[in-house]
Design an enzyme around this catalytic site. Structure first.
Site, PDB file in Angstrom:
ATOM      1  CG  PHE A  30      -8.227  -5.846   3.798  1.00  0.00           C
ATOM      2  CD1 PHE A  30      -9.470  -5.232   3.501  1.00  0.00           C
ATOM      3  CD2 PHE A  30      -7.954  -6.919   3.132  1.00  0.00           C
ATOM      4  CE1 PHE A  30     -10.276  -5.632   2.741  1.00  0.00           C
ATOM      5  CE2 PHE A  30      -9.011  -7.402   2.185  1.00  0.00           C
ATOM      6  CZ  PHE A  30      -9.921  -6.777   1.970  1.00  0.00           C
ATOM      7  CD  GLU A  54      -0.821   2.846   6.721  1.00  0.00           C
ATOM      8  OE1 GLU A  54      -1.915   2.246   7.184  1.00  0.00           O
ATOM      9  OE2 GLU A  54      -0.280   3.781   7.299  1.00  0.00           O
ATOM     10  CD  GLU A 105      -9.269   3.088   7.610  1.00  0.00           C
ATOM     11  OE1 GLU A 105      -9.217   4.300   7.500  1.00  0.00           O
ATOM     12  OE2 GLU A 105      -8.699   2.372   8.596  1.00  0.00           O
ATOM     13  CD  GLN A 132      -2.783  -1.130   2.733  1.00  0.00           C
ATOM     14  OE1 GLN A 132      -2.758  -2.137   3.441  1.00  0.00           O
ATOM     15  NE2 GLN A 132      -3.382  -0.137   3.138  1.00  0.00           N
ATOM     16  NE  ARG A 137      -7.650   6.856  11.895  1.00  0.00           N
ATOM     17  CZ  ARG A 137      -7.973   7.818  11.682  1.00  0.00           C
ATOM     18  NH1 ARG A 137      -9.490   8.139  11.740  1.00  0.00           N
ATOM     19  NH2 ARG A 137      -7.524   8.609  10.478  1.00  0.00           N
TER      20      ARG A 137
HETATM   21  N1  MTE Z   1     -11.432  -2.696  -0.042  1.00  0.00           N
HETATM   22  C1  MTE Z   1     -10.779  -3.785  -0.789  1.00  0.00           C
HETATM   23  N2  MTE Z   1     -11.632  -4.400  -1.731  1.00  0.00           N
HETATM   24  N3  MTE Z   1      -9.724  -4.040  -0.400  1.00  0.00           N
HETATM   25  C2  MTE Z   1      -8.763  -3.443   0.473  1.00  0.00           C
HETATM   26  O1  MTE Z   1      -7.610  -3.940   0.761  1.00  0.00           O
HETATM   27  N4  MTE Z   1      -8.714  -1.801   2.112  1.00  0.00           N
HETATM   28  C3  MTE Z   1      -9.667  -0.763   3.009  1.00  0.00           C
HETATM   29  C4  MTE Z   1     -10.494  -0.016   2.287  1.00  0.00           C
HETATM   30  N5  MTE Z   1     -11.307  -1.104   1.556  1.00  0.00           N
HETATM   31  C5  MTE Z   1      -9.280  -2.324   1.270  1.00  0.00           C
HETATM   32  C6  MTE Z   1     -10.723  -2.089   0.917  1.00  0.00           C
HETATM   33  C7  MTE Z   1      -8.500   0.111   4.151  1.00  0.00           C
HETATM   34  S1  MTE Z   1      -7.996  -0.506   5.059  1.00  0.00           S
HETATM   35  C8  MTE Z   1      -8.505   1.354   3.513  1.00  0.00           C
HETATM   36  S2  MTE Z   1      -7.699   2.567   4.458  1.00  0.00           S
HETATM   37  C9  MTE Z   1      -9.044   1.826   2.384  1.00  0.00           C
HETATM   38  O2  MTE Z   1      -9.745   0.739   1.520  1.00  0.00           O
HETATM   39  C10 MTE Z   1      -8.013   2.426   1.355  1.00  0.00           C
HETATM   40  O3  MTE Z   1      -8.356   2.932   0.099  1.00  0.00           O
HETATM   41  P1  MTE Z   1      -9.063   4.301  -0.111  1.00  0.00           P
HETATM   42  O4  MTE Z   1      -8.483   5.220   0.744  1.00  0.00           O
HETATM   43  O5  MTE Z   1      -8.794   4.555  -1.226  1.00  0.00           O
HETATM   44  O6  MTE Z   1     -10.644   4.050   0.387  1.00  0.00           O
HETATM   45  N1  HPA Z   2      -4.874   5.624   9.187  1.00  0.00           N
HETATM   46  C1  HPA Z   2      -4.071   4.862   8.520  1.00  0.00           C
HETATM   47  N2  HPA Z   2      -2.795   5.007   8.554  1.00  0.00           N
HETATM   48  C2  HPA Z   2      -2.240   5.857   9.219  1.00  0.00           C
HETATM   49  C3  HPA Z   2      -2.704   6.812   9.792  1.00  0.00           C
HETATM   50  C4  HPA Z   2      -4.100   6.750   9.986  1.00  0.00           C
HETATM   51  O1  HPA Z   2      -4.971   7.743  10.756  1.00  0.00           O
HETATM   52  N3  HPA Z   2      -1.884   7.662  10.404  1.00  0.00           N
HETATM   53  C5  HPA Z   2      -0.785   7.176   9.914  1.00  0.00           C
HETATM   54  N4  HPA Z   2      -0.771   6.234   9.034  1.00  0.00           N
HETATM   55 MO1  MOS Z   3      -6.242   1.219   6.081  1.00  0.00          MO
HETATM   56  S1  MOS Z   3      -5.925   0.566   7.785  1.00  0.00           S
HETATM   57  O1  MOS Z   3      -5.971   2.710   6.681  1.00  0.00           O
HETATM   58  O2  MOS Z   3      -4.981   0.627   5.209  1.00  0.00           O
END
Ligand code: MTE
Ligand code: HPA
Ligand code: MOS
Length: 754
Positions: A223, A227, A707, A192, A305
């Protein structure tokens, strides 16, 4: 001339992940040798039996790391490979390369690590008692909780526990690395955060970052698990390529992934809550013991958080919350959808439950009375704007006909002795922005080609959440052309530098804004060109659906012709866009500020049915009213809400992450770790998106969605509890999730928990 959407590939099963890519003929396969106890001192590593298996076998240890043997970003406590001690069961100790994957795995098993076991800790409260913290503890305080408690009519305290959660992304962690031009490193990583991998590889190989390219085409899910924690696998693959001078692929099998990588942080917490005679919340305090695992990783941002979501969706004037990052000999717990907020939400909802019960009032009434309202400030001093807590809550009550629902449930419970039903509501208020302030930035690079097609590159990683679709939509809307003319390119550190991970639900907010800014630059140039071609004022020009309009009327000029003419006229058809979220600040000393750009609101109502004989439960229905702002794509957002809710439900009722008394991972296969599947979800799952609302902090008034909806799953605990209390009103409540059948049985039997 249409571009093909990512989702179409997914649907056909044609999406290629790293392990599906063709490999060069001389590519070596890698496997990691993992530690086999929770903590120990390395005395020697004997590779002879591994090397004897095949001439292609290579065994790489800490000694082979040419640069700094350190990839810890927030704190230097993560050696790439350990030199002296291992700190959890399943930690990679050596890297083994061989010409086939099965050979590499056999060779890894044949490596002998002799060592001496050291005492280990697994419980966060024990670590706290031993003052073994990752970083100093943090406290946010507001008002005078001590004196406020003294003036409360009702005060209750208790303990809350929540378990870890395994990511189980479809694609396990892995990377491919090769050396280019004998000195540069190229890595394809399932990450990520490509910049984090680039930094870790550069640091461990002793290279500057411009010698390292990291590409992340797409992930089979992240998910949060990828990260920060993709960096080690990318760095190990790169180390393998560096030492062997051959391409190397490192892909974890499911069991190794489940043993070696971080998961959601388990928490154990204490709370005290107080209210006046009318059920107005006056004071709240909590001590969170975060099980951080063996290293820092993202624990401070996650704790942050938790602390910033401590009162959930409720206004409480006097607050004291303290977070402790407890070091244990378990894999370093890491980001997981929700990022510390679900752990905080469970505590405040448990506190409200305990309070409602001790006051003898309706839990939903207590919730409703204390929701944040327009003009309120949080306990860390952030004024809340465009608050939709009450609106979503009331809409939900109306939608599920709450009063009638309660009557129905009571009627059912009166006439059934073997099964009971229950219901619960959970309001949501989730802050959007990275809790680590400098991370709230993004870049984009946009090219318009001479045929009028558009290519957008950003730092946003596609992991199934359809961020590339959203970014294509944003670019198309900004430029005024059909979405099919836009293609979103894979993320690489070559095109967009210094990216933050795609996380914190901000992927489309931050990268979408950056793409929008880049597109606006190009559009301004093209508008000027069109104006001069049509001999009109630029302010009268509009580009819409690929047509050039003058005073809203179509002209002879189309997008393709305009682009070609601009190129002829030597106008730059490329632009870089940069966005940083405005208005954010946080004073860490005072623990006051505005750490979030905005909040996402919503509410969920769940009904549960418990089988008292079998001690099993089912969520029958879930109704969700959710604030997605002016949704960019409702189908995508509903999919995200469903997915997040399913994971929240899994965390609350089902997913039982366990370690043995010696720290051995016990739930490290899909036969010992249950996941929510389709049949686990409620038969009736209804999602209503609230109508539009202004949001200047995301493209086209949209809102982040990834999330926040995970939190709705927590209502399952309270719905099941409600049903159980119908069977046994004096049952002893233990706020402890996952609420697995053993715990349901313990409630019904009145015995201690297993
Ligand atoms: N949806 C799918 N299909 N796969 C993923 O890995 N990760 C989740 C969410 N939805 C995820 C997902 C998480 S933890 C986050 S932080 C956000 O997607 C990140 O993507 P976005 O910021 O574009 O929503
Ligand atoms: N969310 C997800 N990842 C992060 C954050 C957060 O708030 N802060 C630093 N890394
Ligand atoms: Mo989502 S836990 O911030 O990758």
């Amino acid at each position: 001339m249409k571009t093909i959407a990512e989702s179409a590939l997914n649907l056909r099963g044609a999406t290629r992940y790293i392990d599906d890519l063709p490999e060069p003929r001389d590519c070596l396969q890698a496997a990691a040798k993992l530690s086999e106890s929770a903590r120990g001192r390395i005395l020697s590593i004997d590779a002879s039996a591994a090397l004897a298996l095949d001439p292609s076998v290579l065994v790489i240890t800490a000694r082979d790391v040419p640069g700094q043997n350190q990839i810890g970003f927030n704190k230097p406590d993560e050696p790439l490979l350990p030199t002296e001690e291992w700190e959890y069961w399943g930690q990679p100790i050596a890297l083994v390369l061989a010409k086939t994957r099965s050979l590499a795995r056999r060779a890894a098993a044949a490596v002998r690590v002799s060592g001496e076991n050291l005492p280990a800790l697994f419980d966060p409260r024990e670590a706290a008692a031993a003052a073994d913290f990752i970083l100093p503890s943090r406290t946010i305080k507001c008002g005078e909780p001590e004196s406020a408690f003294a003036s409360c009519v009702h005060v209750i305290s208790g303990r809350v526990d929540s378990g870890g959660q395994e990511h189980v992304y479809l694609e396990t962690q892995g990377a491919y690395a090769e050396i280019r031009d004998d000195r540069k490193v190229f890595i394809i990583s399932s990450t990520q955060g490509p910049t984090g991998v680039q930094r870790a590889v550069a640091q461990s190989l002793g290279l500057s970052m411009n010698m390292v390219e990291v590409e992340a085409r797409r992930l089979g899910g992240g998910f949060g698990g990828k990260e920060d924690q993709a960096a080690i696998w990318g760095s190990l693959a790169a180390l393998g390529a560096w030492v062997s001078r051959k391409p190397v692929k490192l892909y974890l099998d499911r069991r190794v992934d489940m043993q070696a990588t971080g998961k959601r942080h388990p928490y154990s917490s204490d709370f005290r809550i107080g209210a006046d005679a009318n059920g107005r919340l006056l004071a709240f305090e909590a001590d969170y013991y975060q099980n951080s695992g063996c290293s820092c990783d993202l624990s401070p941002a996650i704790l942050s958080r938790t602390l910033l979501h401590a009162t959930g969706a409720y206004k409480i004037p006097n607050v004291r919350v303290t977070g402790n990052m407890c070091r244990t000999n378990l894999p370093s717990f890491t980001a997981f959808r929700g990022f510390g907020a679900p752990q905080g939400f469970f505590v405040i909802e448990a506190a409200l439950d305990a309070l409602a019960r001790s006051m003898g009032i309706d839990r939903v009434e207590l919730q409703r009375r204390n929701l944040y309202r327009e003009g309120d400030s949080t306990y860390f001093g952030m004024p809340l704007e465009r608050v939709r807590a009450g609106e979503s809550f009331d809409r939900l009550l109306e939608k599920v006909s709450w009063k009638e629902l309660r009557v129905d449930i009571e009627a059912f419970n009166t006439s059934n002795s073997l099964e009971k039903r229950g219901a619960a509501i959970l309001p949501l208020c989730f802050g959007i922005s990275f809790t680590k302030l400098p991370m709230n930035q993004a870049g984009a690079l946009v090219h318009v080609y001479t045929d009028g097609s558009v290519l957008v590159s950003t730092g946003a990683i596609e992991m199934g959440q359809q961020v590339s679709r959203k970014i294509a939509l944003i670019a198309a809307r900004t430029l005024g052309i059909p979405q099919e003319r836009v293609s979103v390119e894979r993320t690489t550190t070559l095109t967009v530098a210094n990216t933050v991970p795609t996380a914190a639900s901000t992927g489309s907010d931050l990268n979408g804004m950056a793409a929008k800014i880049a597109c606006e630059k190009i559009k301004t140039r093209l508008t000027a060109k069109a104006a001069s071609m049509l001999d009109v004022d630029p302010s009268s020009i509009e580009i819409k659906d690929g047509k050039i309009l003058v005073e809203r009327k179509s002209s002879a000029l189309g997008w393709n012709e305009l682009v070609a003419a601009a190129n002829e006229a030597r106008i730059d058809l490329s632009a870089h866009g940069f966005y940083s979220t405005p208005g954010l600040f946080y004073d860490m000393k005072a623990e006051r500020g505005t750490p979030f750009a905005y909040h996402v609101y919503g509410a969920a109502c769940l009904t549960a049915r418990v089988d008292l004989v079998r001690a099993t439960c089912r969520i029958e229905s879930a109704t969700i009213v959710h604030d997605s702002g002016n949704s960019l794509d409702e189908r995508v957002d509903i999919g995200q809400i469903e997915g997040a809710f399913a994971q929240g439900l899994g965390w609350t009722l089902l997913e039982d992450l366990r370690f043995g008394a010696d720290g051995r991972p016990l739930s490290d296969t899909l036969s010992t770790y249950k996941l929510p599947n389709d049949s686990f979800l409620p038969e009736k799952l209804e999602i209503e998106l609230m109508s539009d609302m202004d949001n200047p902090f995301a493209p086209f008034n949209s809102k982040a969605v990834g999330e926040p909806p995970l939190q709705y799953g927590i209502a399952a605990y309270f719905a099941v509890l409600d049903a159980l209390r119908a069977a046994k009103p004096d049952g002893k409540t233990t706020y402890d999730i996952p609420f697995i059948p053993e715990k349901i049985e313990a409630f019904l039997d009145g015995e201690g928990l297993c």
